[in-house]
Design a protein around this motif. Structure first.
Motif, PDB file in Angstrom:
ATOM      1  N   PHE A  46       1.014  -1.429   0.057  1.00 25.05           N
ATOM      2  CA  PHE A  46      -0.020   0.042  -0.238  1.00 25.05           C
ATOM      3  C   PHE A  46       0.877   1.092   0.094  1.00 25.05           C
ATOM      4  CE2 PHE A  46      -1.964   3.402   2.449  1.00 25.05           C
ATOM      5  CZ  PHE A  46      -3.150   3.560   1.643  1.00 25.05           C
ATOM      6  N   THR A  47       1.932   1.324   0.928  1.00 19.54           N
ATOM      7  CA  THR A  47       2.667   2.465   1.021  1.00 19.54           C
ATOM      8  C   THR A  47       3.522   2.625  -0.427  1.00 19.54           C
ATOM      9  OG1 THR A  47       3.092   1.928   3.318  1.00 19.54           O
ATOM     10  CG2 THR A  47       4.731   3.362   2.172  1.00 19.54           C
ATOM     11  N   GLY A  48       3.916   1.582  -1.032  1.00 18.17           N
ATOM     12  CA  GLY A  48       4.571   2.034  -2.313  1.00 18.17           C
ATOM     13  C   GLY A  48       3.845   2.417  -3.414  1.00 18.17           C
ATOM     14  N   ASN A  49       2.335   1.861  -3.513  1.00 16.69           N
ATOM     15  CA  ASN A  49       1.546   2.316  -4.424  1.00 16.69           C
ATOM     16  C   ASN A  49       1.203   3.763  -3.898  1.00 16.69           C
ATOM     17  OD1 ASN A  49       1.366   0.055  -5.885  1.00 16.69           O
ATOM     18  ND2 ASN A  49      -0.091  -0.983  -4.587  1.00 16.69           N
ATOM     19  N   LEU A  50       1.224   4.065  -2.750  1.00 13.76           N
ATOM     20  CA  LEU A  50       0.604   5.353  -2.293  1.00 13.76           C
ATOM     21  C   LEU A  50       1.810   6.544  -3.150  1.00 13.76           C
ATOM     22  CD1 LEU A  50      -0.882   6.942   0.917  1.00 13.76           C
ATOM     23  CD2 LEU A  50       1.220   7.618   0.209  1.00 13.76           C
ATOM     24  N   ASN A  51       2.960   6.023  -2.567  1.00 15.30           N
ATOM     25  CA  ASN A  51       4.084   7.003  -2.841  1.00 15.30           C
ATOM     26  C   ASN A  51       4.163   7.019  -4.178  1.00 15.30           C
ATOM     27  OD1 ASN A  51       5.073   7.343  -0.162  1.00 15.30           O
ATOM     28  ND2 ASN A  51       6.004   5.685  -0.214  1.00 15.30           N
ATOM     29  N   TRP A  52       4.069   6.018  -5.158  1.00 19.50           N
ATOM     30  CA  TRP A  52       3.949   6.158  -6.716  1.00 19.50           C
ATOM     31  C   TRP A  52       2.978   7.179  -6.961  1.00 19.50           C
ATOM     32  CZ3 TRP A  52       0.965   5.929 -10.506  1.00 19.50           C
ATOM     33  CH2 TRP A  52       1.313   5.963 -11.856  1.00 19.50           C
ATOM     34  N   PHE A  53       1.836   7.080  -6.692  1.00 20.98           N
ATOM     35  CA  PHE A  53       0.643   7.771  -6.839  1.00 20.98           C
ATOM     36  C   PHE A  53       1.229   9.494  -6.648  1.00 20.98           C
ATOM     37  CE2 PHE A  53      -3.703   9.251  -7.396  1.00 20.98           C
ATOM     38  CZ  PHE A  53      -4.196   8.280  -8.665  1.00 20.98           C
ATOM     39  N   MET A  54       1.548   9.689  -5.136  1.00 16.48           N
ATOM     40  CA  MET A  54       1.715  10.966  -4.677  1.00 16.48           C
ATOM     41  C   MET A  54       2.807  11.576  -5.829  1.00 16.48           C
ATOM     42  SD  MET A  54       0.198  11.604  -1.995  1.00 16.48           S
ATOM     43  CE  MET A  54       1.150  12.699  -0.936  1.00 16.48           C
ATOM     44  N   GLN A  55       3.910  10.791  -6.303  1.00 15.51           N
ATOM     45  CA  GLN A  55       4.984  11.347  -7.170  1.00 15.51           C
ATOM     46  C   GLN A  55       4.533  11.581  -8.714  1.00 15.51           C
ATOM     47  OE1 GLN A  55       8.117   8.527  -6.475  1.00 15.51           O
ATOM     48  NE2 GLN A  55       8.139   8.829  -4.390  1.00 15.51           N
ATOM     49  N   ASN A  56       3.872  10.655  -9.100  1.00 14.62           N
ATOM     50  CA  ASN A  56       3.557  10.621 -10.582  1.00 14.62           C
ATOM     51  C   ASN A  56       2.213  11.158 -10.951  1.00 14.62           C
ATOM     52  OD1 ASN A  56       5.829   8.895 -11.907  1.00 14.62           O
ATOM     53  ND2 ASN A  56       5.276   8.025 -10.039  1.00 14.62           N
ATOM     54  N   ARG A  57       1.386  11.528  -9.919  1.00 18.25           N
ATOM     55  CA  ARG A  57      -0.083  12.121 -10.410  1.00 18.25           C
ATOM     56  C   ARG A  57      -0.392  13.569  -9.500  1.00 18.25           C
ATOM     57  NH1 ARG A  57      -3.315   9.823 -13.450  1.00 18.25           N
ATOM     58  NH2 ARG A  57      -4.244  12.045 -13.797  1.00 18.25           N
ATOM     59  N   GLN A  58       0.715  14.250  -9.459  1.00 14.42           N
ATOM     60  CA  GLN A  58       0.836  15.721  -8.518  1.00 14.42           C
ATOM     61  C   GLN A  58      -0.502  16.303  -9.245  1.00 14.42           C
ATOM     62  OE1 GLN A  58       2.203  17.533  -6.165  1.00 14.42           O
ATOM     63  NE2 GLN A  58       2.312  15.328  -5.211  1.00 14.42           N
ATOM     64  N   ASP A  59      -0.752  16.329 -10.490  1.00 22.14           N
ATOM     65  CA  ASP A  59      -1.979  16.881 -11.149  1.00 22.14           C
ATOM     66  C   ASP A  59      -3.405  16.793 -10.319  1.00 22.14           C
ATOM     67  OD1 ASP A  59      -1.588  14.350 -11.992  1.00 22.14           O
ATOM     68  OD2 ASP A  59      -3.141  15.037 -13.680  1.00 22.14           O
ATOM     69  N   LEU A  60      -3.483  15.214  -9.735  1.00 19.66           N
ATOM     70  CA  LEU A  60      -4.696  15.049  -9.046  1.00 19.66           C
ATOM     71  C   LEU A  60      -4.437  15.144  -7.503  1.00 19.66           C
ATOM     72  CD1 LEU A  60      -5.437  11.803 -10.889  1.00 19.66           C
ATOM     73  CD2 LEU A  60      -6.625  13.906 -11.180  1.00 19.66           C
ATOM     74  N   VAL A  61      -3.420  14.901  -6.875  1.00 21.23           N
ATOM     75  CA  VAL A  61      -3.283  14.828  -5.381  1.00 21.23           C
ATOM     76  C   VAL A  61      -2.934  16.183  -4.772  1.00 21.23           C
ATOM     77  CG1 VAL A  61      -2.333  12.323  -5.383  1.00 21.23           C
ATOM     78  CG2 VAL A  61      -0.751  14.250  -5.417  1.00 21.23           C
ATOM     79  N   LYS A  62      -2.613  17.126  -5.556  1.00 19.87           N
ATOM     80  CA  LYS A  62      -1.745  18.333  -4.979  1.00 19.87           C
ATOM     81  C   LYS A  62      -2.889  19.172  -4.150  1.00 19.87           C
ATOM     82  CE  LYS A  62      -2.326  21.046  -9.039  1.00 19.87           C
ATOM     83  NZ  LYS A  62      -1.433  21.902 -10.074  1.00 19.87           N
ATOM     84  N   GLU A  63      -4.036  18.981  -4.612  1.00 15.01           N
ATOM     85  CA  GLU A  63      -5.157  19.750  -3.782  1.00 15.01           C
ATOM     86  C   GLU A  63      -5.990  18.741  -2.961  1.00 15.01           C
ATOM     87  OE1 GLU A  63      -6.436  23.043  -4.085  1.00 15.01           O
ATOM     88  OE2 GLU A  63      -4.361  23.225  -4.835  1.00 15.01           O
ATOM     89  N   VAL A  64      -5.866  17.411  -3.001  1.00 13.17           N
ATOM     90  CA  VAL A  64      -6.760  16.768  -2.153  1.00 13.17           C
ATOM     91  C   VAL A  64      -6.082  15.911  -1.029  1.00 13.17           C
ATOM     92  CG1 VAL A  64      -8.639  16.692  -3.806  1.00 13.17           C
ATOM     93  CG2 VAL A  64      -6.929  14.833  -3.824  1.00 13.17           C
TER      94      VAL A  64
END
Length: 750
Positions: free
Chosen positions: A539-557
């Motif tokens: 879970f942590t690995g997937n979360l970190n990947w998503f945080m790094q590669n989908r900043q367009d989505l995660v930066k506001e939420v």
């Protein structure tokens, strides 16, 4: 009542064992003059023998044994055919209702009086029908069965002149007929010695009634004393106990077979053709044979899905097993639709209640885990599997455009909008709802936390935790961005979330109604402490990947904060700036903040109603003028316990994530999130507790409830409450979700 010309009836039940029920009825004459009274304890069989075109064998009630100090009725179900739909074939066996001598046994049959019901005269099966006792006593009609036998009976006691201020008492006992008298006598002697009572009847089965009731009352007192938090005042303990009692009293044996209801149970008397068109035609699998908790057994004797979820949270404080069973029932195969939908309520199973079931499952699981010391993994896991199906139904059914913005219908908020959100627009336009999308964001986070809990023992669940984390991101980001469109649900100018009406040609219009619709996105809040999630490697690995590669989505939420030296990912649809905007609206007495909680519509709409297409929404703190969606409830200003309760929960989570250093500038200065949460809880409790003058806001200006010593401490748990003065509104006995007041006392008076 104002002239004190009434009888006050106190009825007490106590079980000596699961099959032996003691009953005491005491009638007080509260009036200034002597008055007469008829008391008629009834015994009857539910009529299931006439459910077919051919009548089936019937049970029977007849005169039972008599002796010194007692008379009785005997009921026997030996001949009764149990419906084949009941999986366990059983009979109660013969039962005896004992009463004091001096009564008159009356008999009739529990049959409909077809002469008073539209229908063919051939429907009349028997001359003695269920309203016979009323007709005999009030009108003097010859309506009784002279043979002293039937399927409905009573012991009729008449008191010609009860003096003012005095009372009469009847003692009754319902007991299996096969319990020997000698066994009753031995039990009587030991029970009387234990209770130290000498004022109850000394002979026969009724001797046990008073000591039995006294013993069970003492046990109930001890039980509730162990439940009340140490910091609760005597008045708050009184309120909490009555809230719990209302929940327990609202259990009901809920028997409903949708297939039989749609087709009718008698081929010779089929239902009208309109029945197959009005509701529930898609729910033929629905077949309940369960004891369930009702919102209000008096006025709403059927379950409602989101009411039940909140009821389970309060029930978990006194009966965690029953609370868990209730939550599972709606996910059980004979309830949950094969497509995954959870039935909303009997009036229309296909209607849409907010998806709060996962929240309730997760909360009740944790309450039970904390109190028992062990989490019920089996309960959590079996619910999770069914919630997955329900989540898929929501995504496939309600997110029609596939853009993670939901069009969920009325979602329990009957008339909060300017239009009926359950109806499809004739021009093809749709309402993209801030509350529906907020509920779904909350649903994702609930399922993520459940998956992580299950992953502690089975790492396979980490993948599902990842799935719901990412789905939350898509939903939360969509509320802000709406894909590549030129509008969003968040309004930067007003600092609030609004519904958006989207037309078929692509045009849109924001429905600028400041209501709970714009606050519900706050319910989607969770925190992930990095040290806590570190063991979940996948879970942590997937979360970190998503945080790094989908900043367009995660930066506001997803907002990463450092608090007490630890890093935490705060998952909220709103950023800190938007959070402050919403909180300033929330904490404004001219908008949402009431002395008694949080209003469901901003008070600003009192002076500035919102108008659209000939309809308008204005602040209505009491009963609704608008009759949208039936008009039997109002979300246009009053205070509702379930939404206030969830707001408190969200504020507590935000407080833990950001700490007390994060404050909100409001008109009165600066306020922290813990202070907000406590203040809202206190305001909700203030509805019920006595103020310095001894008055309870819940009773408004009703003098009798405020001043009469026989009335003022009997609490009524209303459906909702006046937005300005806290007076109770709607259904007066709907302990239902208003029993959350017991949870507030538990959590804020420790």
């Amino acid at each position: 009542f104002d002239e004190d010309r009434y009888f006050d009836i106190v009825i007490e039940y106590a079980k000596l064992n699961p099959e032996d029920i003691c009953i005491r009825i005491e009638a007080f004459n509260r009036g200034p003059e002597a008055a007469s009274l008829h008391i008629m304890p009834h015994l009857w069989f539910r009529n299931i023998w006439s459910w077919n075109d051919q009548p089936r064998p019937e049970p029977v009630i007849q005169i039972g044994p008599e002796g010194r100090g007692y008379m009785s009725l005997m009921a026997d179900d030996a001949k009764l055919m149990v419906p084949s739909t009941i999986p366990i074939q059983y009979r109660l066996g013969a039962r005896i209702l004992y009463g004091p001598p001096g009564g008159t046994p009356l008999f009739t049959d529990n049959e409909t009086n077809w002469a008073r019901v539209p229908g063919p005269a051939s429907s009349i099966r028997k001359p003695n029908v269920k309203d016979a006792f009323h007709r005999w006593i009030i009108h003097g009609e010859a309506s009784l069965n002279p043979n002293h036998v039937g399927t409905k009976a009573t012991l009729h006691y008449r008191f010609d002149a009860i003096p003012p201020g005095e009372s009469v008492t009847l003692r009754l006992r319902l007991i299996p007929a096969n319990l020997p008298i000698s066994k009753r006598s031995r039990a009587r002697k030991s029970s009387q010695a234990e209770a130290g009572r000498s004022d109850s009847p000394q002979e026969g089965p009724l001797a046990l009634v008073d000591p039995g009731i006294a013993k069970r009352r003492a046990e109930a007192d001890a039980f509730y004393e162990s439940i009340h938090p140490a910091g609760a005042s005597p008045d708050e303990r009184l309120i909490q106990r009555q809230a719990f009692a209302g929940l327990l009293w609202s259990k009901q044996n809920y028997l409903f077979d949708a297939d039989v209801w749609l087709d009718g149970d008698n081929p010779r008397l089929p239902p009208p053709p309109s029945r197959s068109k009005i509701r529930n035609t898609r729910w033929r699998h629905m077949n309940s044979l369960r004891v369930m908790t009702m919102p209000d057994k008096w006025e709403y004797p059927w379950f409602a899905a989101w009411d039940l979820a909140f009821q389970a949270v309060a029930l978990a404080l006194i009966d965690a097993q029953f609370a868990k069973e209730q939550l599972w029932l709606l996910l059980f195969e004979q309830f949950q639709h094969p497509n995954g939908q959870i039935p909303a309520y009997e009036w229309e199973f296909s209607d849409l209640n907010p998806p709060v079931h996962a929240w309730a499952v997760w909360r009740v699981y944790n309450m039970d885990r904390i109190r028992s010391g062990k989490g019920d993994r089996e309960f959590l896991e079996q619910c999770f599997h069914k919630l997955l199906i329900n989540f898929a139904w929501w995504v496939n059914k309600v997110d029609r455009q596939g853009n993670n913005i939901f069009e969920g219908g009325f979602l329990g908020l009957d008339n909060i909008a300017v239009v009926d959100r359950s109806m499809e627009c004739s021009d093809g336009s749709v309402i993209e709802q801030a509350d529906a999308t907020g509920w779904m964001g909350m649903y994702c986070l609930n399922l993520m936390r459940i998956a992580l809990e299950l992953a502690k023992e089975n790492r396979v669940y980490e993948a599902l935790a990842t799935k719901f984390f990412e789905h939350y991101i898509y939903i939360a980001a969509a509320m802000k961005r709406m894909g590549n469109r030129d509008y969003q649900l968040w309004d930067e100018q007003d600092g609030f979330f609004y519904d958006v009406l989207r037309y078929p040609n692509g045009r849109f219009r924001k429905l600028r109604v400041r209501s709970l619709v714009g606050l519900i996105p706050l319910f989607a809040v969770e925190r992930l402490e990095l040290d806590w999630i570190e063991p979940f490697k996948n879970f942590t690995g997937n979360l970190n990947w998503f945080m790094q590669n989908r900043q367009d989505l995660v930066k506001e939420v997803v907002h990463t904060v450092k608090h007490d030296g630890k890093l935490t990912h705060v998952l909220t649809i709103v950023n800190q700036g938007q959070l402050i905007c919403l909180m300033q609206r929330l904490w404004d007495a001219e908008e949402f903040l009431s002395e008694y909680g949080i209003r469901s519509l901003s008070k600003a709409h009192e002076a500035r109603p919102f108008e659209f297409d000939g309809s308008r929404v204005s602040y209505e703190p009491a009963e609704a003028v608008s009759k949208i969606k039936g008009g039997n409830s109002n979300w246009r200003g009053p205070i509702w316990f379930p939404t206030c309760f969830l707001l408190i929960e969200s504020l507590r989570k935000i407080a833990k994530a950001y700490g007390t250093a994060f404050t909100v500038p409001v008109k009165t200065g600066q306020i922290t999130f813990p202070e907000m949460a406590r203040a809202i809880a206190d305001r909700l409790l203030r509805i019920f507790t006595r103020d310095p003058s001894g008055r309870r806001p819940v009773y408004g200006g009703t003098r009798k409830f405020q001043e009469d010593p026989y009335w003022r401490d009997h609490i009524l748990f209303y459906e909702y409450f006046h937005g300005d003065n806290g007076a109770g509104l709607g259904a007066s006995h709907q302990t239902g979700w208003t029993a959350l007041v017991a949870s507030l006392i538990d959590e804020w008076r420790t």
